[in-house]
Design a protein around this motif. Structure first.
Motif, short mmCIF file in Angstrom:
data_model
loop_
_atom_site.label_atom_id
_atom_site.label_comp_id
_atom_site.label_asym_id
_atom_site.label_seq_id
_atom_site.Cartn_x
_atom_site.Cartn_y
_atom_site.Cartn_z
N ALA A 163 0.84 -1.20 0.00
CA ALA A 163 0.00 0.00 0.00
C ALA A 163 0.87 1.24 0.00
N SER A 164 0.47 2.23 -0.79
CA SER A 164 1.15 3.52 -0.79
C SER A 164 0.12 4.63 -0.75
N GLY A 165 0.55 5.80 -0.28
CA GLY A 165 -0.39 6.91 -0.14
C GLY A 165 -1.43 6.63 0.91
N PHE A 166 -1.01 5.85 1.89
CA PHE A 166 -1.94 5.31 2.88
C PHE A 166 -1.63 5.94 4.22
N THR A 167 -2.59 6.73 4.73
CA THR A 167 -2.33 7.42 6.00
C THR A 167 -3.43 7.17 7.01
N PHE A 168 -4.24 6.17 6.80
CA PHE A 168 -5.35 5.92 7.69
C PHE A 168 -4.93 5.03 8.85
N ASP A 169 -5.13 5.52 10.04
CA ASP A 169 -4.74 4.72 11.20
C ASP A 169 -5.66 3.52 11.38
N ASP A 170 -6.95 3.76 11.20
CA ASP A 170 -7.92 2.68 11.38
C ASP A 170 -8.39 2.18 10.03
N HIS A 171 -8.18 0.90 9.80
CA HIS A 171 -8.57 0.34 8.53
C HIS A 171 -8.59 -1.17 8.63
N ALA A 172 -9.14 -1.78 7.63
CA ALA A 172 -9.09 -3.24 7.49
C ALA A 172 -8.63 -3.54 6.06
N ILE A 173 -7.83 -4.55 5.93
CA ILE A 173 -7.37 -4.98 4.60
C ILE A 173 -7.82 -6.41 4.39
N ALA A 174 -8.34 -6.67 3.21
CA ALA A 174 -8.86 -8.00 2.90
C ALA A 174 -8.30 -8.50 1.57
N GLY A 231 -16.68 -16.88 -14.03
CA GLY A 231 -18.06 -17.30 -13.89
C GLY A 231 -18.57 -17.34 -12.46
N LYS A 232 -17.73 -16.93 -11.51
CA LYS A 232 -18.15 -16.95 -10.10
C LYS A 232 -18.11 -15.55 -9.52
N GLU A 233 -18.82 -15.38 -8.42
CA GLU A 233 -18.81 -14.09 -7.74
C GLU A 233 -17.51 -13.90 -6.97
N ARG A 234 -17.19 -12.65 -6.77
CA ARG A 234 -16.01 -12.33 -5.98
C ARG A 234 -16.29 -12.68 -4.52
N GLU A 235 -15.38 -13.38 -3.89
CA GLU A 235 -15.58 -13.77 -2.50
C GLU A 235 -14.40 -13.33 -1.65
N ARG A 236 -14.71 -12.99 -0.42
CA ARG A 236 -13.64 -12.60 0.48
C ARG A 236 -12.96 -13.84 1.03
N VAL A 237 -11.64 -13.82 0.97
CA VAL A 237 -10.83 -14.94 1.44
C VAL A 237 -10.40 -14.72 2.88
N SER A 238 -9.96 -13.50 3.16
CA SER A 238 -9.46 -13.23 4.50
C SER A 238 -9.45 -11.73 4.74
N CYS A 239 -9.45 -11.34 6.01
CA CYS A 239 -9.47 -9.93 6.39
C CYS A 239 -8.70 -9.75 7.68
N ILE A 240 -7.97 -8.65 7.75
CA ILE A 240 -7.23 -8.33 8.97
C ILE A 240 -7.46 -6.86 9.30
N SER A 241 -7.65 -6.58 10.58
CA SER A 241 -7.94 -5.21 11.02
C SER A 241 -6.71 -4.57 11.65
N SER A 242 -6.59 -3.27 11.47
CA SER A 242 -5.48 -2.54 12.08
C SER A 242 -5.62 -2.52 13.60
N ARG A 243 -6.81 -2.79 14.10
CA ARG A 243 -7.06 -2.78 15.54
C ARG A 243 -6.61 -4.09 16.19
N GLY A 244 -6.15 -5.03 15.38
CA GLY A 244 -5.72 -6.31 15.93
C GLY A 244 -6.88 -7.28 16.01
N GLY A 245 -6.74 -8.28 16.85
CA GLY A 245 -7.76 -9.31 16.93
C GLY A 245 -7.49 -10.39 15.91
N SER A 246 -8.28 -11.43 15.99
CA SER A 246 -8.09 -12.56 15.08
C SER A 246 -8.57 -12.21 13.68
N PRO A 247 -7.79 -12.56 12.68
CA PRO A 247 -8.25 -12.33 11.30
C PRO A 247 -9.45 -13.21 10.97
#
Length: 126
Positions: free
Chosen positions: A23-34, A41-57
């Motif tokens: 990531a570049s140009g990124f200055t947000f303290d609170d965020h989640a990245i997935a 032929g299939k829908e986009r699906e979320r595989v994984s997500c991690i939060s800047s606040r910590g906790g289990s992905p």
């Protein structure tokens, strides 16, 4: 904000790959990245997500125990380690960012995210 995903490729079933999302140009303290994926032929699906606040992905049931998401804040990079790959993991993989204090559990839908990378192809042969 720019997200650059790389690390995809062709691998045999049972093999491993590590994707990176820089990531570049990124200055947000609170965020989640997935990581999302989309197969033809299939829908986009979320595989994984991690939060800047910590906790289990969060992980999709289909990848639990095989994939691991992690972040290196010093490098502004999020990784997706993919082990025991299966042919059904074949897809275009994207990383995405949601700005703000929102837990990953609420960010399953692709429309919840503000910024997207260009994606990287993962192909798993049987």
């Amino acid at each position: 904000v720019q997200l650059q995903a790389f690390g995809g490729g062709l691998v045999q079933a049972g093999g491993s790959l590590r994707l990176s999302c820089a990531a570049s140009g990124f200055t947000f303290d609170d965020h989640a990245i997935a990581w999302f994926r989309q197969a033809p032929g299939k829908e986009r699906e979320r595989v994984s997500c991690i939060s800047s606040r910590g906790g289990s992905p969060d992980y999709a049931d289909s990848v639990k125990g095989r994939f691991a998401i992690s972040s290196d804040n010093a490098k502004n990079t999020v990784y997706l380690q993919m082990n025991s790959l299966k042919p059904e993991d074949t897809a275009f993989y994207y990383c995405a960012v949601r700005v703000g204090v929102v837990g990953c559990v609420f960010l399953v839908d692709q429309y919840e995210y503000n910024y997207w990378g260009q994606g990287t192809q993962v192909t798993v042969s049987s």
